[in-house]
Design a protein around this motif. Structure first.
Motif, PDB file in Angstrom:
ATOM      1  N   ARG A   4       0.566  -0.816  -0.445  1.00  0.00           N
ATOM      2  CA  ARG A   4       0.160  -0.293  -0.025  1.00  0.00           C
ATOM      3  C   ARG A   4       1.450   1.800   0.106  1.00  0.00           C
ATOM      4  N   ASP A   5       2.062   1.642   0.369  1.00  0.00           N
ATOM      5  CA  ASP A   5       2.769   2.389   1.218  1.00  0.00           C
ATOM      6  C   ASP A   5       3.788   2.086   0.142  1.00  0.00           C
ATOM      7  N   ARG A   6       3.705   1.598  -1.075  1.00  0.00           N
ATOM      8  CA  ARG A   6       4.714   0.733  -1.540  1.00  0.00           C
ATOM      9  C   ARG A   6       6.274   1.081  -0.976  1.00  0.00           C
ATOM     10  N   GLY A   7       6.220   0.698  -0.336  1.00  0.00           N
ATOM     11  CA  GLY A   7       7.767  -0.236   0.233  1.00  0.00           C
ATOM     12  C   GLY A   7       8.316   1.472   0.504  1.00  0.00           C
ATOM     13  N   LYS A   8       7.987   2.352   0.636  1.00  0.00           N
ATOM     14  CA  LYS A   8       8.749   3.896   1.070  1.00  0.00           C
ATOM     15  C   LYS A   8       7.985   5.034   2.425  1.00  0.00           C
ATOM     16  N   CYS A   9       8.957   5.369   3.318  1.00  0.00           N
ATOM     17  CA  CYS A   9       8.621   5.844   4.327  1.00  0.00           C
ATOM     18  C   CYS A   9       7.774   7.035   3.741  1.00  0.00           C
ATOM     19  N   ILE A  10       5.995   7.054   4.125  1.00  0.00           N
ATOM     20  CA  ILE A  10       4.841   7.896   3.787  1.00  0.00           C
ATOM     21  C   ILE A  10       5.156   9.735   4.406  1.00  0.00           C
ATOM     22  N   TYR A  11       6.625   9.519   5.813  1.00  0.00           N
ATOM     23  CA  TYR A  11       6.076  10.498   5.960  1.00  0.00           C
ATOM     24  C   TYR A  11       6.780  12.136   4.595  1.00  0.00           C
ATOM     25  N   PRO A  12       5.959  13.152   5.004  1.00  0.00           N
ATOM     26  CA  PRO A  12       6.152  13.768   3.769  1.00  0.00           C
ATOM     27  C   PRO A  12       7.297  14.090   3.805  1.00  0.00           C
ATOM     28  N   GLY A  13       7.963  14.253   2.276  1.00  0.00           N
ATOM     29  CA  GLY A  13       9.018  15.205   1.698  1.00  0.00           C
ATOM     30  C   GLY A  13       9.600  13.705   2.260  1.00  0.00           C
ATOM     31  N   CYS A  14      10.328  12.354   2.497  1.00  0.00           N
ATOM     32  CA  CYS A  14      10.615  11.335   2.229  1.00  0.00           C
ATOM     33  C   CYS A  14       9.892  10.396   1.753  1.00  0.00           C
ATOM     34  N   ASN A  15      10.959  10.108   1.049  1.00  0.00           N
ATOM     35  CA  ASN A  15      10.842   8.970   0.142  1.00  0.00           C
ATOM     36  C   ASN A  15      11.832   7.583  -0.227  1.00  0.00           C
ATOM     37  N   GLU A  16      11.888   7.596   1.704  1.00  0.00           N
ATOM     38  CA  GLU A  16      13.605   6.725   1.215  1.00  0.00           C
ATOM     39  C   GLU A  16      12.635   4.888   2.096  1.00  0.00           C
ATOM     40  N   THR A  17      13.771   4.201   1.266  1.00  0.00           N
ATOM     41  CA  THR A  17      12.735   2.665   0.581  1.00  0.00           C
ATOM     42  C   THR A  17      14.049   2.411   1.566  1.00  0.00           C
ATOM     43  N   HIS A  18      14.769   2.487   1.682  1.00  0.00           N
ATOM     44  CA  HIS A  18      16.050   1.415   2.940  1.00  0.00           C
ATOM     45  C   HIS A  18      15.446   1.353   4.239  1.00  0.00           C
ATOM     46  N   TRP A  19      15.768   0.337   4.953  1.00  0.00           N
ATOM     47  CA  TRP A  19      15.370   0.716   6.605  1.00  0.00           C
ATOM     48  C   TRP A  19      14.238   0.913   6.743  1.00  0.00           C
ATOM     49  N   THR A  20      13.314   0.558   6.378  1.00  0.00           N
ATOM     50  CA  THR A  20      12.157   1.392   6.503  1.00  0.00           C
ATOM     51  C   THR A  20      11.032   0.403   7.954  1.00  0.00           C
ATOM     52  N   GLU A  21      10.326   0.491   8.967  1.00  0.00           N
ATOM     53  CA  GLU A  21       9.049  -0.037   9.544  1.00  0.00           C
ATOM     54  C   GLU A  21       8.239   0.329   9.657  1.00  0.00           C
ATOM     55  N   ILE A  22       7.015  -1.208   9.846  1.00  0.00           N
ATOM     56  CA  ILE A  22       5.739  -0.450   9.822  1.00  0.00           C
ATOM     57  C   ILE A  22       6.035   0.034  11.592  1.00  0.00           C
ATOM     58  N   HIS A  23       5.201   1.323  10.809  1.00  0.00           N
ATOM     59  CA  HIS A  23       4.445   2.150  12.994  1.00  0.00           C
ATOM     60  C   HIS A  23       3.359   1.335  13.034  1.00  0.00           C
ATOM     61  N   HIS A  24       3.089   1.585  14.648  1.00  0.00           N
ATOM     62  CA  HIS A  24       1.455   1.368  15.116  1.00  0.00           C
ATOM     63  C   HIS A  24       0.762   3.490  15.195  1.00  0.00           C
ATOM     64  N   GLU A  37      -5.958  -0.207   8.511  1.00  0.00           N
ATOM     65  CA  GLU A  37      -5.461   1.139   8.484  1.00  0.00           C
ATOM     66  C   GLU A  37      -4.829   1.467   9.992  1.00  0.00           C
ATOM     67  N   ASN A  38      -4.290   0.995  10.849  1.00  0.00           N
ATOM     68  CA  ASN A  38      -3.492   1.265  12.021  1.00  0.00           C
ATOM     69  C   ASN A  38      -2.071   1.427  11.453  1.00  0.00           C
ATOM     70  N   LEU A  39      -1.727   0.910  10.539  1.00  0.00           N
ATOM     71  CA  LEU A  39      -0.339   1.067  10.572  1.00  0.00           C
ATOM     72  C   LEU A  39       0.508   1.496   9.431  1.00  0.00           C
ATOM     73  N   ALA A  40       1.530   2.113   9.364  1.00  0.00           N
ATOM     74  CA  ALA A  40       2.597   2.950   8.449  1.00  0.00           C
ATOM     75  C   ALA A  40       3.814   2.437   8.064  1.00  0.00           C
ATOM     76  N   THR A  41       3.658   2.879   7.135  1.00  0.00           N
ATOM     77  CA  THR A  41       5.564   2.565   6.595  1.00  0.00           C
ATOM     78  C   THR A  41       6.339   3.932   6.736  1.00  0.00           C
ATOM     79  N   LEU A  42       6.869   3.838   7.826  1.00  0.00           N
ATOM     80  CA  LEU A  42       8.170   4.473   8.434  1.00  0.00           C
ATOM     81  C   LEU A  42      10.024   4.139   8.308  1.00  0.00           C
ATOM     82  N   CYS A  43      10.402   5.017   7.827  1.00  0.00           N
ATOM     83  CA  CYS A  43      11.803   4.336   7.454  1.00  0.00           C
ATOM     84  C   CYS A  43      12.392   4.992   8.587  1.00  0.00           C
ATOM     85  N   TYR A  44      13.264   4.114   9.723  1.00  0.00           N
ATOM     86  CA  TYR A  44      14.045   4.035  11.173  1.00  0.00           C
ATOM     87  C   TYR A  44      14.193   5.807  11.043  1.00  0.00           C
ATOM     88  N   ARG A  45      14.227   7.138  11.050  1.00  0.00           N
ATOM     89  CA  ARG A  45      14.425   7.952  11.428  1.00  0.00           C
ATOM     90  C   ARG A  45      13.559   9.049  11.996  1.00  0.00           C
TER      91      ARG A  45
END
Length: 75
Positions: A4-24, A37-45
């Motif tokens: 769903r998140d296309r394997g990248k961090c969904i934080y605005p302005g960040c397109n990191e595809t490495h070191w991504t994690e699932i956030h509740h 609906e309660n999960l999001a892909t975010l980079c480590y940072r």
């Protein structure tokens, strides 16, 4: 979640595809679930930011991916 998140961090302005994690978005300890609906892909940072910076919070409907951050600095 990654599809769903296309394997990248969904934080605005960040397109990191490495070191991504699932956030509740709503933590399990506060009644959150493992539902998509309660999960999001975010980079480590940015994942670290949501857990360590008290002012960082999700704003609004998680499916709209809106963020409200008073600071984006990560220690």
């Amino acid at each position: 979640v990654f599809l769903r998140d296309r394997g990248k961090c969904i934080y605005p302005g960040c397109n990191e595809t490495h070191w991504t994690e699932i956030h509740h978005i709503l933590p399990l300890s506060q009644g959150g679930t493992h539902e998509l609906e309660n999960l999001a892909t975010l980079c480590y940072r940015h994942h670290k930011m949501f857990h360590e910076v008290p002012q960082a919070q999700w704003n609004g409907d998680p499916t709209e991916r809106n963020f409200n951050t008073l600071t984006a600095d990560v220690p």
